[in-house]
Motif scaffolding. Structure first.
Motif, PDB file in Angstrom:
ATOM      1  N   THR A  71     -61.814  62.706 -63.152  1.00 29.53           N
ATOM      2  CA  THR A  71     -61.747  61.603 -62.196  1.00 29.53           C
ATOM      3  C   THR A  71     -61.766  60.268 -62.949  1.00 29.53           C
ATOM      4  N   GLU A  72     -60.763  59.439 -62.721  1.00 35.75           N
ATOM      5  CA  GLU A  72     -60.667  58.152 -63.403  1.00 35.75           C
ATOM      6  C   GLU A  72     -61.258  57.018 -62.574  1.00 35.75           C
ATOM      7  N   LYS A  73     -61.219  57.155 -61.250  1.00 33.15           N
ATOM      8  CA  LYS A  73     -61.791  56.118 -60.400  1.00 33.15           C
ATOM      9  C   LYS A  73     -62.206  56.737 -59.070  1.00 33.15           C
ATOM     10  N   GLY A  74     -63.157  56.083 -58.402  1.00 30.17           N
ATOM     11  CA  GLY A  74     -63.606  56.583 -57.108  1.00 30.17           C
ATOM     12  C   GLY A  74     -64.987  57.202 -57.179  1.00 30.17           C
ATOM     13  N   ASN A  75     -65.176  58.310 -56.438  1.00 34.61           N
ATOM     14  CA  ASN A  75     -66.494  58.916 -56.291  1.00 34.61           C
ATOM     15  C   ASN A  75     -66.488  60.383 -56.691  1.00 34.61           C
ATOM     16  N   CYS A  97     -71.008  58.867 -65.427  1.00 33.38           N
ATOM     17  CA  CYS A  97     -70.322  58.113 -64.374  1.00 33.38           C
ATOM     18  C   CYS A  97     -70.312  56.618 -64.682  1.00 33.38           C
ATOM     19  N   LYS A 115     -67.615  55.510 -66.963  1.00 36.38           N
ATOM     20  CA  LYS A 115     -66.270  55.499 -66.398  1.00 36.38           C
ATOM     21  C   LYS A 115     -66.170  54.622 -65.158  1.00 36.38           C
ATOM     22  N   GLY A 116     -67.276  54.017 -64.745  1.00 37.70           N
ATOM     23  CA  GLY A 116     -67.255  53.170 -63.561  1.00 37.70           C
ATOM     24  C   GLY A 116     -67.153  53.944 -62.271  1.00 37.70           C
ATOM     25  N   LEU A 117     -67.680  55.148 -62.248  1.00 38.42           N
ATOM     26  CA  LEU A 117     -67.615  55.985 -61.053  1.00 38.42           C
ATOM     27  C   LEU A 117     -68.930  55.910 -60.283  1.00 38.42           C
ATOM     28  N   LYS A 118     -68.876  56.291 -59.010  1.00 37.79           N
ATOM     29  CA  LYS A 118     -70.072  56.420 -58.203  1.00 37.79           C
ATOM     30  C   LYS A 118     -70.402  57.903 -58.031  1.00 37.79           C
ATOM     31  N   SER A 128     -62.408  62.563 -56.590  1.00 32.67           N
ATOM     32  CA  SER A 128     -61.159  61.862 -56.245  1.00 32.67           C
ATOM     33  C   SER A 128     -60.257  61.812 -57.467  1.00 32.67           C
ATOM     34  N   GLN A 151     -73.990  54.498 -59.151  1.00 32.99           N
ATOM     35  CA  GLN A 151     -74.142  54.631 -60.591  1.00 32.99           C
ATOM     36  C   GLN A 151     -75.464  54.069 -61.075  1.00 32.99           C
TER      37      GLN A 151
END
Length: 624
Positions: A415-419, A374, A377-380, A443, A533
């Motif tokens: 998932t590219e962005k979000g949670n 995560c 990819k900058g995800l939470k 998301s 993250q």
């Protein structure tokens, strides 16, 4: 036969004028015909002397239906043996079933067909004649049952053989089974013996001799015959003796015969196909086992050496390359495991294990591992655990972890962005087991209804570009579905394009009796905390907060530790009373802290060893 049939009496019970006219026209030149237009008259006529030899009965009568009348006839000793042929509307399956239940022998259908009416009557009269010649009622009933089966099914024939003279009588269906065109071609027992296949002849004749002498209780054989045209057929013949000589040897037999060639050929094909499939499956299993071993050996070496290299000093560029090697090697190892699991599922050899495990620990390790992906990819990554979910379970934690890793991994991958959020909740609970629900929501890119419908098919990917962009071979969800079902649950998915996906599955586990209890986490308030993250929500073990506790608090804490150990080893109980008063000591407090720490790590054997060492240091005999 013509002379006898002219003396035969037929009672027609019907109030339909057309049926009465038709039946009289068909039968009056052959039989003595009497008529009853209602049930009461029919009951009276059926007991008159002479009694009717056969009754034609319409199911619709003005005073009682045909079923009730037939039931009364069959329940009365004077009339119970009179054959009853029902007249029913064509195609009325319900009427046929009810007729059989009340004792009906045969059916003719409206509108009446003269040839069918004559054939049905002649068959029942011939059958009754054969039965009336039998003196033993038990064998007689058996003959009736078997011959009645033959008459209810057009493909079954019946036979009657005089074992003294060799004369035999077959119906048309029986003649057809043996491939002859008329009864005249098949008049004696020697004709039947001549049809027996050479490889089966001795077995069939020995079985017949054994039954006729009373050595065996049943005549039920499957054997091959050769028709006049040279065709080999399989037949099933069932029979019963109806007459015996003074020495107890059968002199007459009745029975049925059926052509079972199609079934036998199908059985042979299935056996051959099964052998071929088993050999192919075994060859595949052997290949997969061998090739996986050959691949894993160098692959594990690559993973191990890469891991060692990553612990050394190197340039950022080199570390980046090795990180990718390490990631790819682990992906390849996971792919091999999936292929092997899929092979086991296909062969029905995938089994589940059962052991105690901490659900908290499993989920926290899952979060810690997945959080790395995560972060890239900058995800939470969020974790929510309902406070009613048991912390200790018994089941296959490895397979549960495998399903969760697959679903969470897919959620992160698409998932590219979000949670990405993991929910855990309690669905059902009993004294011995619990049903949990796990939900993974993302998301990501989502799926349309057609893709959702085909999602759990083998090797499924939404479209070729999915494989090129995201990787994978489409086995993970197939395996996950099978694992969930083995855990007593089911898996579902909800998704819309561009709105993400929501995978949920249930799984049943036994409660963990005899292991760490909920008091270890009674102060746990982190059940519903989210993780980001950089922060994974872990249910903290409360043991460490007591390291610097006051001496007067140690006794109850020690009692809690002892209570846990009691379930693990009952010998602890013998020394509890001697140790509890001794805990007001710095050195003993250190020992208690060590036990608590081991219990917090769910290591009961380590805890017990410390406990035993403590008792020994205090000179306390554990055998007391």
């Amino acid at each position: 036969m013509g002379e006898q049939l002219k003396k035969t009496s037929i009672l027609i019970v019907d109030d339909t004028l057309k049926n009465l006219d038709d039946l009289q026209n068909i039968l009056q030149d052959i039989y003595t015909v009497s008529i009853a237009r209602n049930g009461q008259v029919a009951l009276q006529l059926s007991t008159n002397d002479p009694q009717p030899d056969l009754i034609l009965l319409n199911i619709l009568l003005p005073d009682m239906d045909g079923y009730k009348l037939c039931r009364q006839l069959k329940n009365s000793q004077p009339t119970e043996d009179i054959p009853v042929i029902f007249i029913i509307p064509n195609g009325d399956n319900h009427a046929e079933l009810e007729g059989l239940k009340v004792g009906g022998n045969e059916f003719i259908y409206e509108p009446l067909n003269p040839n069918t009416v004559k054939m049905r009557i002649e068959t029942q009269l011939t059958l009754r004649k054969l039965i009336s010649d039998t003196e033993n009622k038990n064998h007689q009933k058996k003959s009736v049952d078997r011959l009645q089966i033959a008459l209810q099914n057009g493909k079954l024939g019946f036979w009657d053989v005089n074992l003294i003279s060799g004369e035999q009588v077959l119906n048309n269906a029986g003649i057809d089974v043996f491939g002859h065109s008329s009864t005249q071609e098949f008049m004696c027992r020697e004709d039947w013996i001549a049809t027996l296949h050479p490889d089966d002849k001795e077995r069939v004749l020995e079985a017949g001799a054994s039954y006729r002498s009373g050595a065996s209780n049943e005549y039920d054989l499957e054997y091959r015959i050769i028709t006049p045209g040279g065709e080999v057929r399989w037949v099933n013949s069932k029979g019963t003796a109806t007459e015996w000589d003074q020495h107890g040897n059968a002199t007459r037999m009745l029975g049925t015969v059926a052509d079972i060639s199609q079934r036998k050929n199908l059985e042979a094909s299935l056996i051959n196909a099964k052998d071929v499939a088993e050999k192919a499956s075994q060859a595949k299993d052997n290949f997969l086992a061998n090739i996986s071993h050959e691949i894993r050996t160098p692959l594990n070496a690559v993973i191990g050496l890469t891991h060692i290299c990553l612990q050394t000093d190197m340039r950022n560029e080199q570390r980046e390359y090795l990180d990718k090697v390490y990631l790819c090697a682990n992906s390849l190892l996971s792919l091999i495991d999936n292929i092997l699991d899929f092979s086991k599922i296909e062969a029905g050899k995938l089994s589940m294990e059962s052991s105690h495990f901490s659900l908290d620990k499993l989920l926290n390790e899952l979060v810690a591992t997945s959080n790395i992906k995560c972060q890239d990819k900058g995800l939470k990554l969020l974790l929510e655990i309902d406070q009613n979910v048991p912390k200790q379970l018994e089941g296959d934690s490895h397979r549960l972890e495998q399903v969760l890793n697959n679903l969470v991994g897919n959620a992160i991958k698409f998932t590219e962005k979000g949670n990405v959020t993991i929910y855990t909740e309690l669905l059902e609970e009993s004294n011995s087991s619990t049903l949990l629900k796990f939900t993974i929501q993302d998301s990501g890119i989502g799926m349309n209804s057609q893709e959702v419908a085909e999602l759990f098919h083998d090797f499924f990917q939404a479209d070729p570009s999915t494989t090129r962009k995201y990787g994978g071979i489409g086995l993970g969800l197939t395996i996950s579905k099978s694992l969930v079902e083995l855990m007593g649950g089911e898996i579902k998915v909800e998704s819309k394009p561009g709105e993400g996906s929501r995978f949920s599955f249930s799984a049943r586990f036994n409660k963990a009796h005899g292991y760490i209890a909920d008091i270890l986490t009674s102060s746990d308030d982190s059940a519903n905390l989210g993780t980001s993250q950089a922060d994974a929500a872990i249910r903290a073990e409360p043991m460490q907060q007591y390291t610097d506790a006051e001496p007067d608090l140690l006794a109850p804490l020690f009692q809690q530790a002892v209570d846990l150990l009691l379930e693990y080893d009952s010998s602890v109980e013998r020394v509890v009373k001697k140790i509890i008063p001794l805990v007001q000591n710095e050195n003993r407090r250190t020992r208690l802290s060590a036990i608590q720490k081991a219990l917090g790590e769910y290591d009961f054997e380590k805890s017990l060893i410390i406990f035993q060492e403590w008792a020994k240091a205090e000179d306390i005999d554990l055998e007391v």
